[in-house]
Design a protein around this motif. Structure first.
Motif, PDB file in Angstrom:
ATOM      1  N   VAL A  99      23.501  29.354  10.314  1.00 36.14           N
ATOM      2  CA  VAL A  99      24.204  30.429  11.024  1.00 36.14           C
ATOM      3  C   VAL A  99      24.525  29.993  12.453  1.00 36.14           C
ATOM      4  O   VAL A  99      25.633  30.213  12.947  1.00 36.14           O
ATOM      5  CB  VAL A  99      23.368  31.728  11.021  1.00 36.14           C
ATOM      6  CG1 VAL A  99      23.903  32.743  12.011  1.00 36.14           C
ATOM      7  CG2 VAL A  99      23.345  32.325   9.625  1.00 36.14           C
ATOM      8  N   TYR A 100      23.576  29.323  13.111  1.00 34.38           N
ATOM      9  CA  TYR A 100      23.807  28.900  14.490  1.00 34.38           C
ATOM     10  C   TYR A 100      24.906  27.849  14.564  1.00 34.38           C
ATOM     11  O   TYR A 100      25.828  27.972  15.368  1.00 34.38           O
ATOM     12  CB  TYR A 100      22.517  28.352  15.099  1.00 34.38           C
ATOM     13  CG  TYR A 100      22.706  27.872  16.516  1.00 34.38           C
ATOM     14  CD1 TYR A 100      22.835  28.783  17.556  1.00 34.38           C
ATOM     15  CD2 TYR A 100      22.793  26.525  16.805  1.00 34.38           C
ATOM     16  CE1 TYR A 100      23.028  28.358  18.854  1.00 34.38           C
ATOM     17  CE2 TYR A 100      22.983  26.087  18.106  1.00 34.38           C
ATOM     18  CZ  TYR A 100      23.101  27.002  19.122  1.00 34.38           C
ATOM     19  OH  TYR A 100      23.300  26.577  20.400  1.00 34.38           O
ATOM     20  N   PHE A 101      24.811  26.808  13.722  1.00 34.89           N
ATOM     21  CA  PHE A 101      25.752  25.696  13.834  1.00 34.89           C
ATOM     22  C   PHE A 101      27.121  25.993  13.222  1.00 34.89           C
ATOM     23  O   PHE A 101      28.120  25.414  13.642  1.00 34.89           O
ATOM     24  CB  PHE A 101      25.170  24.429  13.211  1.00 34.89           C
ATOM     25  CG  PHE A 101      24.062  23.833  14.032  1.00 34.89           C
ATOM     26  CD1 PHE A 101      24.316  23.325  15.290  1.00 34.89           C
ATOM     27  CD2 PHE A 101      22.772  23.802  13.557  1.00 34.89           C
ATOM     28  CE1 PHE A 101      23.307  22.788  16.062  1.00 34.89           C
ATOM     29  CE2 PHE A 101      21.748  23.263  14.310  1.00 34.89           C
ATOM     30  CZ  PHE A 101      22.020  22.756  15.572  1.00 34.89           C
ATOM     31  N   LEU A 102      27.189  26.876  12.239  1.00 35.73           N
ATOM     32  CA  LEU A 102      28.467  27.154  11.600  1.00 35.73           C
ATOM     33  C   LEU A 102      29.137  28.431  12.088  1.00 35.73           C
ATOM     34  O   LEU A 102      30.341  28.605  11.867  1.00 35.73           O
ATOM     35  CB  LEU A 102      28.305  27.223  10.077  1.00 35.73           C
ATOM     36  CG  LEU A 102      27.918  25.918   9.390  1.00 35.73           C
ATOM     37  CD1 LEU A 102      27.847  26.121   7.890  1.00 35.73           C
ATOM     38  CD2 LEU A 102      28.906  24.812   9.713  1.00 35.73           C
ATOM     39  N   MET A 103      28.374  29.324  12.742  1.00 34.38           N
ATOM     40  CA  MET A 103      28.976  30.581  13.174  1.00 34.38           C
ATOM     41  C   MET A 103      28.832  30.814  14.674  1.00 34.38           C
ATOM     42  O   MET A 103      29.821  31.079  15.354  1.00 34.38           O
ATOM     43  CB  MET A 103      28.358  31.745  12.398  1.00 34.38           C
ATOM     44  CG  MET A 103      28.662  31.716  10.925  1.00 34.38           C
ATOM     45  SD  MET A 103      27.853  33.084  10.100  1.00 34.38           S
ATOM     46  CE  MET A 103      28.102  32.631   8.401  1.00 34.38           C
ATOM     47  N   VAL A 104      27.622  30.739  15.194  1.00 32.33           N
ATOM     48  CA  VAL A 104      27.388  31.098  16.593  1.00 32.33           C
ATOM     49  C   VAL A 104      27.975  30.058  17.547  1.00 32.33           C
ATOM     50  O   VAL A 104      28.695  30.408  18.486  1.00 32.33           O
ATOM     51  CB  VAL A 104      25.877  31.293  16.855  1.00 32.33           C
ATOM     52  CG1 VAL A 104      25.596  31.515  18.332  1.00 32.33           C
ATOM     53  CG2 VAL A 104      25.349  32.453  16.030  1.00 32.33           C
ATOM     54  N   LEU A 105      27.672  28.795  17.333  1.00 29.55           N
ATOM     55  CA  LEU A 105      28.135  27.735  18.228  1.00 29.55           C
ATOM     56  C   LEU A 105      29.667  27.636  18.268  1.00 29.55           C
ATOM     57  O   LEU A 105      30.247  27.610  19.357  1.00 29.55           O
ATOM     58  CB  LEU A 105      27.507  26.398  17.830  1.00 29.55           C
ATOM     59  CG  LEU A 105      27.579  25.280  18.839  1.00 29.55           C
ATOM     60  CD1 LEU A 105      26.869  25.662  20.125  1.00 29.55           C
ATOM     61  CD2 LEU A 105      26.949  24.016  18.268  1.00 29.55           C
ATOM     62  N   PRO A 106      30.362  27.616  17.114  1.00 30.54           N
ATOM     63  CA  PRO A 106      31.832  27.586  17.187  1.00 30.54           C
ATOM     64  C   PRO A 106      32.418  28.837  17.861  1.00 30.54           C
ATOM     65  O   PRO A 106      33.381  28.731  18.615  1.00 30.54           O
ATOM     66  CB  PRO A 106      32.283  27.505  15.725  1.00 30.54           C
ATOM     67  CG  PRO A 106      31.133  26.927  15.010  1.00 30.54           C
ATOM     68  CD  PRO A 106      29.917  27.416  15.726  1.00 30.54           C
ATOM     69  N   MET A 107      31.818  30.005  17.630  1.00 29.32           N
ATOM     70  CA  MET A 107      32.324  31.219  18.258  1.00 29.32           C
ATOM     71  C   MET A 107      32.112  31.167  19.767  1.00 29.32           C
ATOM     72  O   MET A 107      32.984  31.578  20.539  1.00 29.32           O
ATOM     73  CB  MET A 107      31.639  32.461  17.679  1.00 29.32           C
ATOM     74  CG  MET A 107      32.167  33.753  18.253  1.00 29.32           C
ATOM     75  SD  MET A 107      33.933  34.008  18.023  1.00 29.32           S
ATOM     76  CE  MET A 107      33.997  34.492  16.335  1.00 29.32           C
TER      77      MET A 107
END
Length: 142
Positions: free
Chosen positions: A87-95
């Protein structure tokens, strides 16, 4: 407000579907890797708190002693860590990167707007000075 509720609903649905993926990764990849060093099923790791610990072969329940089932906690922890990392690397960081880029673009636009406003102000001051100079050169018409 309505957009936030829709975003939250989408996140819950994706999270529920993603749980199945994480569980299958833990059961299909992590458990066999751990199984190379011990038992393949993390759920079977346990310690005996009060001896003697015996289990019923038919039901798998403890008949004597107190058994601590720390393998299930380890399995749940691994599932959580994998879920959190994805969730962090695929959703939070890119957002976060997208929002930072968007804020930088907005700041650049505001800087250009401020420059235009300053330039406009300078032009108005020049016009005012020219009008004052015209009035002062030809006398006071009033």
């Amino acid at each position: 407000m309505r957009g936030n509720v829709i975003d939250l609903a989408v996140a819950v649905v994706i999270g529920a579907a993603f749980t199945n993926i994480v569980n299958s990764i833990v059961k299909g990849v992590i458990n066999p890797l751990v199984g190379a060093f011990g038992t393949q099923d993390l759920e079977k790791y346990s310690s005996c708190l009060k001896a003697p610990c015996t289990t019923d072969a038919a039901t798998g329940e403890a008949t004597e002693g107190i058994r601590i089932m720390w393998g299930s906690v380890l399995s749940a922890t691994l599932s959580f860590l994998i879920t959190a990392a994805v969730v962090y690397f695929l959703m939070v960081l890119p957002m976060a990167k997208y929002l930072a880029r968007r804020a930088a673009m907005q700041a650049a636009k505001e800087g250009v707007q401020e420059t235009l406003e300053v330039t406009e102000l300078e032009v108005l001051k020049e016009i005012r000075d020219a009008l004052v100079a015209q009035r002062g050169g030809s006398g006071n018409p009033a």
